[in-house]
Design a protein around this motif. Structure first.
Motif, mmCIF file in Angstrom:
data_model
loop_
_atom_site.group_PDB
_atom_site.id
_atom_site.type_symbol
_atom_site.label_atom_id
_atom_site.label_comp_id
_atom_site.label_asym_id
_atom_site.label_seq_id
_atom_site.Cartn_x
_atom_site.Cartn_y
_atom_site.Cartn_z
ATOM 1 N N UNK A 71 0.796 -1.325 -0.162
ATOM 2 C CA UNK A 71 0.174 0.081 0.188
ATOM 3 C C UNK A 71 0.924 1.097 0.139
ATOM 4 N N UNK A 72 1.964 0.963 1.079
ATOM 5 C CA UNK A 72 2.915 2.588 0.688
ATOM 6 C C UNK A 72 3.605 2.988 -0.435
ATOM 7 N N UNK A 73 3.993 1.472 -0.547
ATOM 8 C CA UNK A 73 5.230 1.362 -2.218
ATOM 9 C C UNK A 73 4.144 2.379 -3.451
ATOM 10 N N UNK A 74 2.545 1.941 -3.818
ATOM 11 C CA UNK A 74 1.802 2.094 -4.155
ATOM 12 C C UNK A 74 1.802 3.683 -3.891
ATOM 13 N N UNK A 83 2.760 13.201 -8.902
ATOM 14 C CA UNK A 83 2.971 14.483 -7.834
ATOM 15 C C UNK A 83 3.438 15.866 -8.348
ATOM 16 N N UNK A 84 3.847 17.188 -8.049
ATOM 17 C CA UNK A 84 3.774 17.885 -8.252
ATOM 18 C C UNK A 84 5.082 18.374 -7.768
ATOM 19 N N UNK A 85 6.385 18.919 -7.868
ATOM 20 C CA UNK A 85 7.250 18.704 -7.707
ATOM 21 C C UNK A 85 7.319 19.887 -6.376
ATOM 22 N N UNK A 86 8.390 19.025 -5.394
ATOM 23 C CA UNK A 86 8.215 20.153 -3.944
ATOM 24 C C UNK A 86 7.142 19.556 -3.477
ATOM 25 N N UNK A 87 6.317 19.538 -3.600
ATOM 26 C CA UNK A 87 4.870 19.464 -3.369
ATOM 27 C C UNK A 87 4.297 18.443 -2.605
ATOM 28 N N UNK A 88 4.112 18.128 -1.341
ATOM 29 C CA UNK A 88 4.063 16.880 -0.307
ATOM 30 C C UNK A 88 2.403 15.760 -0.474
ATOM 31 N N UNK A 89 3.011 14.606 -1.101
ATOM 32 C CA UNK A 89 1.840 14.429 -0.486
ATOM 33 C C UNK A 89 1.662 13.333 0.472
ATOM 34 N N UNK A 90 0.451 13.456 1.014
ATOM 35 C CA UNK A 90 0.762 12.470 2.485
ATOM 36 C C UNK A 90 -0.893 11.789 2.535
ATOM 37 N N UNK A 91 -0.413 10.851 2.916
ATOM 38 C CA UNK A 91 -1.915 9.202 3.243
ATOM 39 C C UNK A 91 -1.574 8.393 4.640
ATOM 40 N N UNK A 92 -2.472 8.375 4.160
ATOM 41 C CA UNK A 92 -2.715 6.742 5.811
ATOM 42 C C UNK A 92 -2.607 5.961 5.324
ATOM 43 N N UNK A 93 -2.005 4.666 5.983
ATOM 44 C CA UNK A 93 -2.029 3.226 6.121
ATOM 45 C C UNK A 93 -3.055 2.536 6.122
ATOM 46 N N UNK A 94 -4.194 2.338 5.352
ATOM 47 C CA UNK A 94 -5.463 2.018 6.007
ATOM 48 C C UNK A 94 -5.464 0.503 7.189
ATOM 49 N N UNK A 100 2.229 8.784 6.298
ATOM 50 C CA UNK A 100 3.323 9.133 5.119
ATOM 51 C C UNK A 100 3.373 10.291 4.352
ATOM 52 N N UNK A 101 4.889 10.764 3.891
ATOM 53 C CA UNK A 101 4.275 12.027 3.693
ATOM 54 C C UNK A 101 5.549 11.530 2.456
ATOM 55 N N UNK A 102 5.184 11.685 1.313
ATOM 56 C CA UNK A 102 6.173 11.814 0.255
ATOM 57 C C UNK A 102 6.391 13.818 -0.526
ATOM 58 N N UNK A 103 7.195 13.757 -0.812
ATOM 59 C CA UNK A 103 7.381 14.654 -1.644
ATOM 60 C C UNK A 103 8.959 14.351 -2.554
ATOM 61 N N UNK A 104 8.181 15.189 -4.153
ATOM 62 C CA UNK A 104 9.457 14.213 -5.191
ATOM 63 C C UNK A 104 9.952 15.882 -5.602
ATOM 64 N N UNK A 105 11.576 15.530 -5.913
ATOM 65 C CA UNK A 105 12.313 16.589 -6.845
ATOM 66 C C UNK A 105 11.263 16.450 -8.636
ATOM 67 N N UNK A 106 11.472 17.959 -8.567
ATOM 68 C CA UNK A 106 11.654 17.870 -10.676
ATOM 69 C C UNK A 106 12.687 16.490 -10.894
ATOM 70 N N UNK A 107 11.904 15.975 -12.217
ATOM 71 C CA UNK A 107 12.303 15.119 -12.584
ATOM 72 C C UNK A 107 13.342 15.803 -13.321
ATOM 73 N N UNK A 108 14.633 14.317 -13.771
ATOM 74 C CA UNK A 108 16.114 14.983 -14.355
ATOM 75 C C UNK A 108 16.660 13.194 -15.231
ATOM 76 N N UNK A 109 16.978 13.641 -15.857
ATOM 77 C CA UNK A 109 17.766 12.963 -17.011
ATOM 78 C C UNK A 109 19.090 12.166 -16.756
ATOM 79 N N UNK A 110 19.590 10.903 -16.875
ATOM 80 C CA UNK A 110 21.085 11.090 -16.846
ATOM 81 C C UNK A 110 20.684 9.050 -17.076
#
Length: 145
Positions: A71-74, A83-94, A100-110
């Motif tokens: 669930x958390x991985x999903x 998700x928008x860069x630098x904006x937290x996504x918050x959820x509660x595991x049922x 938990x919250x996850x905040x992604x950075x802007x995407x980059x190519x490497x």
């Protein structure tokens, strides 16, 4: 007495690594300890009961813990993909009630792959980890710490 001492030492080693483990591993450890205890108390042969109980408890604990991880991985996958860069996504595991919250950075190519760094925070403890994630050709994000 010697068996009790060995069991206590094993429990200490398991507890020491508990914080670094995945939920599946944590579930397996707790299930194994609970199963060994119950098995040793219910079987006539205490050692055999502990071994059988530990095996069954470990299996069931791993299965339950693995479902919590999925669930958390999903949620992290969804955050990385939409998700928008630098904006937290918050959820509660049922299942666990954990927040938990996850905040992604802007995407980059490497290395010819799309990457995003992501900060994942346990809202209860305040613990935050930073992981790098890369996207495969099927659109699945893979975390690497």
């Amino acid at each position: 007495m010697k068996k009790v001492l060995i069991a206590a030492l094993m429990a200490c080693f398991l507890a020491a690594g508990y914080g670094c483990a995945t939920k599946a591993q944590q579930g397996a450890a707790v299930g194994g300890l609970a199963g060994a205890t119950i098995g040793s108390l219910t079987f006539k042969d205490k050692l055999l009961g502990a071994v059988v109980g530990a095996g069954v408890g470990t299996l069931f604990g791993y299965i339950v813990g693995n479902e919590w991880d999925k669930y958390d991985e999903a949620q992290v996958q969804k955050t990385l993909e939409t998700g928008r860069s630098n904006q937290a996504s918050v959820w509660t595991n049922p299942d666990t009630g954990a927040n938990y919250s996850a905040t992604p950075s802007p995407p980059y190519v490497a290395e010819n792959k799309v990457y995003r760094d992501v900060y994942i925070k346990d809202e209860k403890d305040g613990d935050t980890i930073m992981a790098k994630a890369w996207r495969d050709d099927d659109g699945v994000w893979h975390l690497k710490q």
